[in-house]
Design a protein around this motif. Structure first.
Motif, mmCIF file in Angstrom:
data_model
loop_
_atom_site.group_PDB
_atom_site.id
_atom_site.type_symbol
_atom_site.label_atom_id
_atom_site.label_comp_id
_atom_site.label_asym_id
_atom_site.label_seq_id
_atom_site.Cartn_x
_atom_site.Cartn_y
_atom_site.Cartn_z
ATOM 1 N N GLY A 40 41.728 42.544 31.877
ATOM 2 C CA GLY A 40 40.851 42.779 30.733
ATOM 3 C C GLY A 40 39.515 42.087 30.908
ATOM 4 N N ILE A 41 38.443 42.869 30.898
ATOM 5 C CA ILE A 41 37.114 42.319 31.174
ATOM 6 C C ILE A 41 36.460 41.764 29.917
ATOM 7 N N GLY A 42 36.687 42.424 28.792
ATOM 8 C CA GLY A 42 36.011 41.999 27.575
ATOM 9 C C GLY A 42 34.654 42.652 27.433
ATOM 10 N N PRO A 43 33.875 42.222 26.422
ATOM 11 C CA PRO A 43 32.626 42.922 26.091
ATOM 12 C C PRO A 43 31.460 42.648 27.027
ATOM 13 N N ASP A 44 31.520 41.563 27.829
ATOM 14 C CA ASP A 44 30.360 41.175 28.639
ATOM 15 C C ASP A 44 30.803 40.839 30.064
ATOM 16 N N PRO A 45 30.826 41.838 30.967
ATOM 17 C CA PRO A 45 31.267 41.576 32.343
ATOM 18 C C PRO A 45 30.470 40.478 33.031
ATOM 19 N N ALA A 46 29.156 40.429 32.799
ATOM 20 C CA ALA A 46 28.331 39.418 33.463
ATOM 21 C C ALA A 46 28.717 38.019 33.015
#
Length: 505
Positions: A40-46
């Motif tokens: 799960g990456i979530g809302p902000d990959p950076a």
């Protein structure tokens, strides 16, 4: 003043809009010496990239329903050096070695996808740190004060399956630690006690090879209204009211079985010999509260149209049953899960149940009537009715049933074809039951039920007159009922049947 950052919103698996939280506190870590596995990456990959261990290859799995809702900008911000993989590309050795980072909100938003996968990872990490030997025993979430927990534990022990009780509120925290050293054969819950709303513990136990089942003693759709994941659809479900089985199947349940209530003679009937004289030899007794615990908070915000309530009142006056299913049809409720809309039907059925119970008790008050229950009965019933305080179920109640001339039962309309403990306990104690003609009585021979069941409250006094204490017909019927209950309808019978179904006998 700087504006707060705008947070992404998504539609969850159950169709709810949720804001995506971000930051290190939303991540869980399952350490390992190998490459990084992101679940799960979530809302902000950076932002996530800056929180991952340096110097390791990164492999990423994301829920398809999550990815499909993300913008082009989100997809473009995923670091190009990350390896995007699917869950079926993972083998056990890779998981045990991996340095796993989990975006925890994903478990709540897409539990069908993440639940089994995260559970598999947690279980394999557990195997890496302990032996987890299989043991033949059952874990029962509950305490001595919880519904049916003592009965179930005793019955399972008599079936040869050792039991271990854990507090329901501690089950989610305790079971992962227990699984480090041993695996029980069964986790058996009453009314989903000990299981969390999102199914995390269920999936972990299943990954460990533990059979998980629950017994819905109350209205199953009331119980399901507190769940936020469809894991219940694959779980073995046992229901006390068989009429719910088709509806549960329509909502996706694949493994549902009828398991009625029963008697616990080893404890309950033995105490029926208590010599205390309760002064009930010529009186009818009713035992029960005017409403179930926490009723008002459970039905907070629920309402039904006044016209429908008036129709229910007319039905009760005619001796008919405006039960839970009738309220579903009247309110036009078709989807019973997910959500709380189903509680409106339950509110109507519970309100009608009280009205019907009062109607029956008013008729029974033509006889000398004693009610054991809460103080609200004093305002609901005529002054001529003697209201006594609630009594202890295990220590005092058996002798009350045995000594009373008759015990009256009025089955809740929340269970259209249900039974109550009185259908079993009164006979096991050597007492005599008069009951409403619930469809649930069909599990018993008609030649027995036809003499004790009433359709209209006005019939209560007639049945009582026909079955006066001391008459040979009554004594023969009482003995036949007691023999039936003790030889075919005990909790040991129920648990043997359960273990057979679960292939654990």
């Amino acid at each position: 003043m700087p504006q707060r950052p705008r947070r992404l919103r998504i539609e969850t698996e159950l169709g709810k809009l949720q804001t995506l939280p971000d930051g290190k506190r939303e991540l869980a870590h399952m350490p390992g010496p190998g490459d990084v596995l992101v679940l799960g990456i979530g809302p902000d990959p950076a932002s996530l990239a800056g929180l991952l261990p340096a110097g390791k290859a990164v492999y990423v799995i994301e829920a398809p329903l999550f990815k499909s809702q993300m913008s082009d900008a989100w997809h473009e911000s995923v670091p190009s050096q990350w390896n995007i993989i699917s869950e079926d590309m993972l083998d056990d050795a890779t998981i045990m070695d991996a340095d796993i980072v989990l975006y925890r909100p994903g478990l709540r938003f897409f539990p069908s996808f993440w639940g089994p996968l995260v559970a598999r990872c947690r279980w394999l990490k557990t195997l890496a740190s302990g032996s987890a030997e299989p043991r033949r025993y059952a874990v029962i979430p509950g305490t001595d004060a919880d519904l049916l927990v003592p009965e179930v534990c005793d019955a399972l022990e008599r079936c040869g399956l050792r039991t271990r009780r854990i507090h329901p509120r501690q089950a989610v925290a305790l079971m992962p630690h227990l699984l480090v050293s041993e695996r029980p054969a069964l986790f058996f819950s009453v009314n989903f006690q000990g299981l969390d709303a999102y199914g995390e513990l269920y999936h972990l136990l299943r990954a460990a090879g533990v059979t998980v089942a629950t017994w819905c003693v109350d209205n199953p759709f009331h119980l399901l209204s507190g769940l936020r994941s469809p894991y219940w659809r694959e779980m073995p479900l046992f229901v006390t009211d068989a009429s719910f089985i088709p509806q549960l199947a329509e909502h996706g349940a694949t493994n549902v079985h009828h398991l009625p209530l029963a008697a616990w003679p080893q404890h309950f009937a033995a105490r029926a010999m208590d010599a205390t004289d309760h002064g009930l030899s010529s009186r009818m007794v009713f035992v029960g509260r005017s409403g179930f615990p926490n009723r008002d908070s459970f039905f907070a915000g629920c309402a039904v149209p006044p016209l429908l309530s008036a129709n229910a009142t007319d039905m009760i006056a005619r001796g008919e049953r405006p039960d839970f299913r009738w309220w579903l049809e009247g309110l036009g409720i078709q989807s019973l899960w997910p959500g709380n809309e189903v509680r409106n039907a339950g509110f109507g059925a519970e309100t009608a149940s009280l009205e019907r119970r009062v109607h029956c008790l008013m008729e029974a008050s033509r006889l000398p009537l004693t009610v054991y229950g809460d103080e609200d009965w004093k305002t609901l019933l005529p002054r001529a009715v003697e209201v006594r305080p609630v009594v202890d179920y295990y220590t005092t109640l058996p002798s009350i049933y045995r000594q009373a001339a008759w015990t009256l039962n009025v089955t809740s309309l929340l269970l259209p074809a249900g039974l109550t403990q009185r259908h079993f306990d009164v006979w096991a104690s050597g007492g005599f039951l008069i009951t409403d003609n619930s469809p649930g009585l069909s599990i018993f021979p008609k030649e027995l039920t036809q003499h004790i069941a009433f359709d209209r409250p006005e019939d209560i006094a007639r049945i009582a007159a026909d079955m006066r204490p001391g008459t040979p017909r009554r004594d023969d019927l009482r003995r036949a009922w007691q023999h039936l209950i003790l030889t075919e309808h005990t909790y040991e019978h129920r648990m043997r049947h359960t273990l057979d179904i679960l292939a654990l006998a």
